[in-house]
Scaffold this motif. Structure first.
Motif, short mmCIF file in Angstrom:
data_model
loop_
_atom_site.label_atom_id
_atom_site.label_comp_id
_atom_site.label_asym_id
_atom_site.label_seq_id
_atom_site.Cartn_x
_atom_site.Cartn_y
_atom_site.Cartn_z
N PRO A 1 0.82 -1.22 0.00
CA PRO A 1 0.00 0.00 0.00
C PRO A 1 0.84 1.26 0.00
N VAL A 2 0.18 2.39 -0.16
CA VAL A 2 0.81 3.70 -0.03
C VAL A 2 1.28 3.87 1.41
N ASP A 3 2.48 4.40 1.58
CA ASP A 3 3.03 4.61 2.91
C ASP A 3 2.45 5.88 3.52
N PRO A 4 1.60 5.77 4.55
CA PRO A 4 0.99 6.98 5.13
C PRO A 4 2.00 7.86 5.85
N GLU A 5 3.18 7.32 6.15
CA GLU A 5 4.22 8.10 6.84
C GLU A 5 5.10 8.87 5.88
N ASP A 6 4.85 8.74 4.57
CA ASP A 6 5.69 9.41 3.58
C ASP A 6 4.80 10.15 2.58
N PRO A 7 4.16 11.25 3.03
CA PRO A 7 3.22 11.95 2.14
C PRO A 7 3.87 12.51 0.89
N ASP A 8 5.16 12.79 0.93
CA ASP A 8 5.84 13.33 -0.26
C ASP A 8 5.91 12.30 -1.38
N ALA A 9 5.78 11.02 -1.03
CA ALA A 9 5.84 9.97 -2.03
C ALA A 9 4.45 9.53 -2.50
N ALA A 10 3.41 10.26 -2.13
CA ALA A 10 2.05 9.90 -2.53
C ALA A 10 1.96 9.83 -4.06
N PRO A 11 1.43 8.74 -4.61
CA PRO A 11 1.44 8.54 -6.07
C PRO A 11 0.28 9.24 -6.77
N TRP A 12 0.25 10.58 -6.69
CA TRP A 12 -0.86 11.31 -7.28
C TRP A 12 -0.93 11.12 -8.79
N GLU A 13 0.23 11.13 -9.47
CA GLU A 13 0.22 10.96 -10.92
C GLU A 13 -0.29 9.57 -11.31
N ALA A 14 0.16 8.55 -10.58
CA ALA A 14 -0.29 7.19 -10.88
C ALA A 14 -1.79 7.06 -10.66
N ALA A 15 -2.29 7.62 -9.55
CA ALA A 15 -3.72 7.55 -9.27
C ALA A 15 -4.52 8.22 -10.38
N ALA A 16 -4.06 9.38 -10.81
CA ALA A 16 -4.78 10.12 -11.85
C ALA A 16 -4.76 9.37 -13.18
N SER A 17 -3.61 8.81 -13.54
CA SER A 17 -3.51 8.09 -14.81
C SER A 17 -4.38 6.84 -14.81
N LEU A 18 -4.40 6.11 -13.68
CA LEU A 18 -5.25 4.93 -13.60
C LEU A 18 -6.73 5.30 -13.69
N LEU A 19 -7.11 6.39 -13.04
CA LEU A 19 -8.50 6.83 -13.14
C LEU A 19 -8.87 7.19 -14.57
N ALA A 20 -7.98 7.92 -15.24
CA ALA A 20 -8.26 8.30 -16.62
C ALA A 20 -8.44 7.06 -17.50
N ARG A 21 -7.60 6.07 -17.31
CA ARG A 21 -7.73 4.83 -18.09
C ARG A 21 -9.04 4.12 -17.77
N LEU A 22 -9.40 4.09 -16.49
CA LEU A 22 -10.67 3.48 -16.10
C LEU A 22 -11.84 4.22 -16.74
N HIS A 23 -11.81 5.53 -16.68
CA HIS A 23 -12.91 6.34 -17.22
C HIS A 23 -13.03 6.24 -18.73
#
Length: 313
Positions: free
Chosen positions: A102-124
């Motif tokens: 999973p995403v490491d909640p102790e490392d917010p700087d490493a949050a995979p925002w780009e990956a989340a967005a790209s996966l959503l776009a592909r799903l949509h």
């Protein structure tokens, strides 16, 4: 929480499934069967590389089966299941999945925002299979407001949250047909819904198909949008997410210009839902709201005085 019989039975089943997948699985301390979650809507256990999830007691068998089938057909976007359909265990539907990091909640700087967005776009952009149920996001938000009403009807924060909720259009409150029924949506997107598979360095994938279905794709962007609007998500992280979604051809917002006409209603709904959960949790614990919870309630108070934006056609 689970029944007394469910959790041990679920742990036994996940061990059996893990050993069937990997007969040489060492059963030492490093591979003890762990409880990852135990909530009314989900009990999740893990043994080695196998995860079993007992879904909510009221989960619809046909709907969940269709959602699991979608996950099996979209590798690279959704984590594929280990079995093609749910099974019944102590009155609960159970699905099996490979473990992912999973995403490491102790490392917010490493949050995979780009990956989340790209996966959503592909799903949509994926054509929904026939007979996929409606996305359950508005229905889940309505459940959170109902729990608030039943748990803390006289709490001082309840009135502004309910007022913000009442100002939303019927579809956003789970009371009417969604205006878009042709887009495949996740229904409950947050960073806890991403894992790396294979662990620990595989590609990011979306997990949790309980709310997946056709609906308004902006709902999947609404949680980060709401946190950004409330000042709880830094602007640079929001813009990373939005920019990556647009770059991947996501249809929920225009390719450029102001995204807010599309996001306003879903973001308001997620703000009210999150605030309702926060007030309910605080009331049950008999404690005051913390700073984040007060920020969400204050946002609801402001929302109740300004009408939501109508999405552009």
């Amino acid at each position: 929480m689970t029944t007394d019989a469910l959790l041990p039975a679920l742990k036994a089943r996940v061990r059996e499934t893990a050993h069937a997948r990997t007969p040489a699985c060492p059963c030492g301390a490093a591979t003890a069967t762990a409880t990852l979650a135990d909530r009314p809507d989900a009990t999740v256990v893990r043994h080695a590389g196998t995860v079993a999830k007992a879904h909510a007691a009221d989960a619809d068998p046909a709907g969940l089966s269709r959602r699991v089938t979608v996950a099996a057909r979209l590798p690279g976007v959704l984590l594929p299941p280990l079995a093609p359909a749910p099974v019944l265990l102590h009155g609960r539907l159970v699905t099996y999945w490979p473990y992912g990091a999973p995403v490491d909640p102790e490392d917010p700087d490493a949050a995979p925002w780009e990956a989340a967005a790209s996966l959503l776009a592909r799903l949509h952009r994926t054509t929904p299979p026939t007979a996929v149920p409606a996305m359950r996001g508005p229905a889940k938000a309505a459940q959170a407001l109902a729990r608030l009403r039943d748990t803390a009807p006289h709490h001082p924060a309840t009135a502004p949250v309910r007022a913000a909720w009442a100002a939303l259009p019927a579809w956003a409150r789970g009371e009417g047909t969604m205006p878009d029924t042709t887009t495949l949506c996740h229904g409950d997107l947050h960073l806890g819904q991403l894992i790396r598979h294979p662990a620990p360095e595989g590609p990011w994938l979306l997990i949790d198909v309980d709310d997946l279905g056709t609906g308004v794709p902006a709902w999947d962007l609404a949680r980060p949008a709401a946190w950004y609007a409330c000042g709880l998500l830094p602007p640079d992280e929001w813009h990373r997410f939005l920019t990556a979604y647009r770059a991947s051809g996501g249809p929920a917002v225009p390719a450029d210009g102001d995204p807010w006409p599309a996001l306003d209603v879903p973001a308001r709904a997620l703000t009210a839902q999150t605030a309702a959960r926060a007030v309910t949790k605080a009331a049950r614990a008999d404690r005051p709201l913390d700073e984040v919870e007060r920020t969400l309630v204050d946002a609801c108070a402001r929302m109740a005085t300004v009408r939501p934006s109508a999405p552009r056609s």
